[in-house]
Design an enzyme around this catalytic site. Sequence first.
Site, PDB file in Angstrom:
ATOM      1  N   LYS A  91     -14.219  -3.944   2.058  1.00 24.58           N
ATOM      2  CA  LYS A  91     -14.376  -2.793   1.394  1.00 24.58           C
ATOM      3  C   LYS A  91     -15.677  -3.018   1.832  1.00 24.58           C
ATOM      4  O   LYS A  91     -17.562  -2.210   2.392  1.00 24.58           O
ATOM      5  CB  LYS A  91     -14.695  -2.494  -0.082  1.00 24.58           C
ATOM      6  CG  LYS A  91     -13.568  -2.200  -0.053  1.00 24.58           C
ATOM      7  CD  LYS A  91     -13.292  -1.148  -1.255  1.00 24.58           C
ATOM      8  CE  LYS A  91     -11.556  -0.089  -1.474  1.00 24.58           C
ATOM      9  NZ  LYS A  91     -11.777  -0.033  -3.088  1.00 24.58           N
ATOM     10  N   TYR A 150      -2.674   0.576 -11.405  1.00 28.73           N
ATOM     11  CA  TYR A 150      -1.810   1.935 -11.558  1.00 28.73           C
ATOM     12  C   TYR A 150      -0.161   1.324 -11.112  1.00 28.73           C
ATOM     13  O   TYR A 150      -0.253  -0.222 -10.420  1.00 28.73           O
ATOM     14  CB  TYR A 150      -2.203   3.015  -9.803  1.00 28.73           C
ATOM     15  CG  TYR A 150      -2.426   2.664  -8.953  1.00 28.73           C
ATOM     16  CD1 TYR A 150      -0.997   2.966  -8.522  1.00 28.73           C
ATOM     17  CD2 TYR A 150      -3.541   2.027  -8.664  1.00 28.73           C
ATOM     18  CE1 TYR A 150      -0.944   1.992  -6.362  1.00 28.73           C
ATOM     19  CE2 TYR A 150      -3.348   1.486  -6.992  1.00 28.73           C
ATOM     20  CZ  TYR A 150      -2.192   1.634  -6.109  1.00 28.73           C
ATOM     21  OH  TYR A 150      -2.381   0.918  -5.121  1.00 28.73           O
ATOM     22  N   GLU A 154     -24.164   8.164   0.398  1.00 26.05           N
ATOM     23  CA  GLU A 154     -24.703   7.584  -0.706  1.00 26.05           C
ATOM     24  C   GLU A 154     -24.008   6.570  -1.697  1.00 26.05           C
ATOM     25  O   GLU A 154     -24.309   5.970  -1.688  1.00 26.05           O
ATOM     26  CB  GLU A 154     -25.466   8.636  -1.217  1.00 26.05           C
ATOM     27  CG  GLU A 154     -26.536   8.351  -2.885  1.00 26.05           C
ATOM     28  CD  GLU A 154     -27.591   9.805  -3.084  1.00 26.05           C
ATOM     29  OE1 GLU A 154     -28.597   9.240  -3.868  1.00 26.05           O
ATOM     30  OE2 GLU A 154     -26.302  10.792  -3.025  1.00 26.05           O
ATOM     31  N   GLY A 159     -15.798  -3.540 -17.456  1.00 22.77           N
ATOM     32  CA  GLY A 159     -16.421  -4.528 -16.133  1.00 22.77           C
ATOM     33  C   GLY A 159     -17.597  -4.051 -15.506  1.00 22.77           C
ATOM     34  O   GLY A 159     -18.193  -2.418 -15.590  1.00 22.77           O
ATOM     35  N   ALA A 160     -17.612  -4.925 -14.699  1.00 24.50           N
ATOM     36  CA  ALA A 160     -19.731  -5.146 -13.831  1.00 24.50           C
ATOM     37  C   ALA A 160     -19.079  -5.005 -12.292  1.00 24.50           C
ATOM     38  O   ALA A 160     -20.317  -4.974 -11.996  1.00 24.50           O
ATOM     39  CB  ALA A 160     -20.569  -5.236 -14.750  1.00 24.50           C
ATOM     40  N   SER A 197       0.138  -0.937   0.229  1.00 21.23           N
ATOM     41  CA  SER A 197       0.171   0.036   0.243  1.00 21.23           C
ATOM     42  C   SER A 197       0.738   1.285   0.014  1.00 21.23           C
ATOM     43  O   SER A 197       1.988   1.285   1.105  1.00 21.23           O
ATOM     44  CB  SER A 197      -0.241   0.096   1.464  1.00 21.23           C
ATOM     45  OG  SER A 197      -1.638   1.807   1.596  1.00 21.23           O
ATOM     46  N   LYS A 198       0.320   2.274  -0.675  1.00 16.61           N
ATOM     47  CA  LYS A 198       1.169   3.261  -1.114  1.00 16.61           C
ATOM     48  C   LYS A 198       0.194   4.565   0.072  1.00 16.61           C
ATOM     49  O   LYS A 198       0.721   5.490   0.091  1.00 16.61           O
ATOM     50  CB  LYS A 198       1.114   3.829  -2.174  1.00 16.61           C
ATOM     51  CG  LYS A 198       1.873   3.080  -3.242  1.00 16.61           C
ATOM     52  CD  LYS A 198       3.184   3.124  -2.962  1.00 16.61           C
ATOM     53  CE  LYS A 198       4.107   2.189  -4.171  1.00 16.61           C
ATOM     54  NZ  LYS A 198       5.407   2.496  -4.294  1.00 16.61           N
TER      55      LYS A 198
END
Length: 273
Positions: free
Chosen positions: A66, A217, A78, A127-128, A15-16
């Site tokens: 997440k 990235y 929201e 993508g979905a 992780s950055k």
Amino acid sequence: MTDRYAVVGNPITHSKSPQIHMAFAAQTGQDIDYGKLESPIDGFAATANAFRVQGGLGLNVTVPFKLDALAYADEAGEAARLCGAANALKFEGERVLAENFDGLGLCRDVVHNLGHRLSGQRVLILGAGGATRGMLLPFLAQQPASLVIANRSLDKAQELVELAAAHGDAQACGYEDLGNDVFDLVFNATSASLFGQTLPIPHSIYAPDALAYDLVYGKGLTPFLKEAQVAGVRHIADGVGMLVEQAAEAFAWWRGLRPATEAVIRELTVPLV
């Protein structure tokens, strides 16, 4: 007293986020400490609870937590509710607040950093999955001329169209249905680039001055971006700006001021060659 924040994920060594947030803190004069937490796959709540007991004020959340982060929260914004996932938590006493800044960070990178408007443009998302879910609300708020979600499984793309219906119009299609359409902005929100894979999309989908954007990235010229170049696309970008911009949104949410992002993006950019 130094305020504590962290990013939680599994794995997390890559992780950055600490580098980004400590740069923001130095820039804005904020007294914070920002670390990494590797949580057991089935232990997100326990990890978050322990961090709060130690005085932690907020968490960035990355894969695979997440969904757990949204379930852990008492209140959600929201965007987090729409995409069913949170990438940032804020602790206010006993209350846990959740937000998802991924789509907003991407939108800001495209419009403010790269200079490509979304308003009135023809937008294609490949993508979905969860990344596309996070893009829907901020993208539709920009009022594109059209927003198409293309996916191998048409059912999954159609599900997202229905999910977003209250916020604006979108269309779903399979990759094989893209032959006659042309788009101003094309986003690869699949994991194909992580595995060196190409996508079955025709070169003809790109408008003359189109932008091809890969959410991955730090991988240089991904297969998706290389194919875009072969198709004649001059404007290409990877997701480093999105990474930094979503971090800036979280920092502003926590600290009440938004840092500048340009220098941090430059520092983390890997040449697209």
